[in-house]
Design an enzyme around this catalytic site. Structure first.
Site, PDB file in Angstrom:
ATOM      1  N   PHE A 281       0.825  -1.378  -0.108  1.00 22.85           N
ATOM      2  CA  PHE A 281      -0.130  -0.057  -0.027  1.00 22.85           C
ATOM      3  C   PHE A 281       0.913   1.176   0.035  1.00 22.85           C
ATOM      4  CE2 PHE A 281      -1.864   3.498   1.914  1.00 22.85           C
ATOM      5  CZ  PHE A 281      -3.270   3.507   1.768  1.00 22.85           C
ATOM      6  N   GLU A 282       0.892   2.155  -1.121  1.00 19.05           N
ATOM      7  CA  GLU A 282       1.378   3.333  -1.114  1.00 19.05           C
ATOM      8  C   GLU A 282       0.592   4.498  -1.643  1.00 19.05           C
ATOM      9  OE1 GLU A 282       5.144   2.457  -3.315  1.00 19.05           O
ATOM     10  OE2 GLU A 282       6.062   2.663  -1.535  1.00 19.05           O
ATOM     11  N   ILE A 283       0.469   5.619  -0.999  1.00 20.01           N
ATOM     12  CA  ILE A 283       0.055   6.846  -1.568  1.00 20.01           C
ATOM     13  C   ILE A 283       1.071   7.903  -1.579  1.00 20.01           C
ATOM     14  CG2 ILE A 283      -1.759   8.585  -1.662  1.00 20.01           C
ATOM     15  CD1 ILE A 283      -3.766   6.645  -0.205  1.00 20.01           C
TER      16      ILE A 283
END
Ligand SMILES: Nc1nc2c(ncn2[C@@H]2O[C@H](COP(=O)(O)OP(=O)(O)O)[C@@H](O)[C@H]2O)c(=O)[nH]1
Ligand SMILES: *[C@@H]1O[C@H](CO)[C@@H](O)[C@H](O)[C@H]1NC(C)=O
Ligand SMILES: [Mg+2]
Length: 382
Positions: A281-283
């Site tokens: 998960f990365e933003i």
């Protein structure tokens, strides 16, 4: 004690009842499936069974709660997947759409080291009304560079297999880690965006995301967002920290004065405590990766060959980059995004759980488990 007479009666009884049950079921079975019986009962039009008549349009309700954003970020989802990941990525993407993107309509970029099949594209496109693009990764952004000594690399893979290091024997996994570390943000389909949200196959999103996390990144000048942090396997990054220290010594002016070194090291940078943000998960801000500091950092690490001589993950490489070259308050914990990638999950607590209508079990939460690094993140701000 059982007398011979009672024994005979018992066996006889058993035989009779089994025979009776068998005859019954056999008879019912015959009735239910006999084509001649069914055909006699069927009265509808043979060429158009009733279920083929669609539910009339007026029964459908429009998506009346769709919010028309007056403001959108310059952002996209990025999914790096194989054709064989179709079921898993459809599962993830359906949740992204239902929990968030049905409202916000951000585009998707799918990347693969080989061509996506038409079947893959059709199934993905059917899940969204947003724009979807499919791209192929240039060969030199994916494959082991010719500068790598294959003999040394294969010996190290064999050692890792012997030591049961996860993905220790895999070259494609190493290609993937190197690509995610230093190339995805340069892909021509990703190039035109400023922010991205990385999504992997088979993850879960537990809560409604009713606000736009990209705008939070943009408005608050954040560069990296995470939901789970944890310790890396030492065996995959034996020499990484030594190279990080050499890079810092050679480029002190690239390091941010308000960096997050405290998250990475418990002794002021001497040694790596193995903490990293879980990169499935990365933003994040793509321009941060494209910037001078991280670009030089990646090139330096790539020259050392550790993506192949060891098994450096994109998670520690991104995390170290973000922690050193950004300000610590530019790294954002998305506490309200309920998320799972096996075997860990972040389940929002208290009011956040209700606000997001989350469906995870709040007692099943990785935040302060012994293997989590969230306490080190918190400590930077206390
Ligand atoms: N196109 C492509 N994608 C890959 C390959 N290997 C891994 N990926 C993708 O890279 C991401 C990480 O891989 P995954 O198997 O989930 O690794 P893990 O999460 O570390 O266990 C996922 O989005 C995968 O779909 C590959 O050889 N080709
Ligand atoms: C979006 O961001 C990228 C990277 O910063 C930039 O090149 C592009 O011009 C931006 N697009 C718009 C419409 O602002
Ligand atoms: Mg995964």
């Amino acid at each position: 004690m059982m007398t011979p007479m009672r024994y005979v009666l018992l066996v006889l009884g058993l035989i009779i009842s089994i025979h009776y049950i068998l005859s019954l079921t056999h008879e019912e079975y015959g009735k239910a499936t006999s084509i001649s019986n069914l055909a006699g009962q069927w009265t509808g039009p043979k060429s158009n069974p009733p279920y083929k008549t669609p539910v009339p349009e007026e029964y459908y309700k429009p998506d009346e709660h769709i919010y028309q954003p007056d403001r959108k970020a310059n952002a996209t989802f990025v999914m790096l997947v194989r054709n064989s990941d179709l079921p898993g990525i459809m599962s993830s993407m359906k949740q992204v759409e239902d929990r968030f993107n049905r409202k916000f309509q951000y585009p998707y970029v799918f990347l693969n080291d080989e061509a996506f099949t038409q079947n893959f594209k059709d199934n993905i496109q059917a899940l969204t009304t947003a724009q979807v693009e499919f791209g192929i990764i240039p060969s030199d952004h994916w494959h082991q560079p010719s500068s790598i000594d294959e003999e040394r690399a294969s010996k190290s893979r064999e050692d890792m297999v012997r030591n049961n290091v996860i993905y220790g024997g895999s070259v494609p996994y190493r290609n993937m880690c190197r690509f995610n570390s230093g190339f995805f943000y340069r892909h021509e389909l990703v190039q035109k965006y400023r922010y991205y949200w990385r999504v992997e196959p088979d993850v879960s999103f537990f809560c409604d995301v009713d606000y736009d996390p990209f705008l939070v990144m943009q408005d608050q000048n954040k560069v990296y967002g995470f939901t789970i942090s944890l310790y890396e396997y030492q065996a995959t990054i034996e020499t990484l920290w030594g190279h990080v220290k050499s890079f810092i010594n050679a480029n002190p002016d690239l390091v941010s004065p308000e960096n997050a070194m405290e998250f990475l090291s418990d002794d002021g940078g001497e040694s790596y405590n193995l903490c990293h943000f879980w990169s499935n998960f990365e933003i994040g801000d793509l321009d941060f990766w494209r910037g001078e500091a991280y670009s030089k950092f990646f090139d330096y690490l790539d020259e050392q060959g550790g993506f192949y001589y060891e098994r450096w993950g994109d998670a520690p490489v991104h995390s170290i980059g973000a922690a050193l070259f950004a300000k610590k308050d530019q790294i954002h914990f998305f506490n309200d995004i309920g998320y799972r990638h096996n075997p860990y999950q972040h389940c929002p607590q208290g009011g956040l759980h209700q606000k997001g209508r989350c469906w995870c079990d709040p007692t099943h939460n990785f935040d302060y488990e012994w293997y989590s690094c969230l306490n080190k993140y918190d400590k930077m701000f206390s």
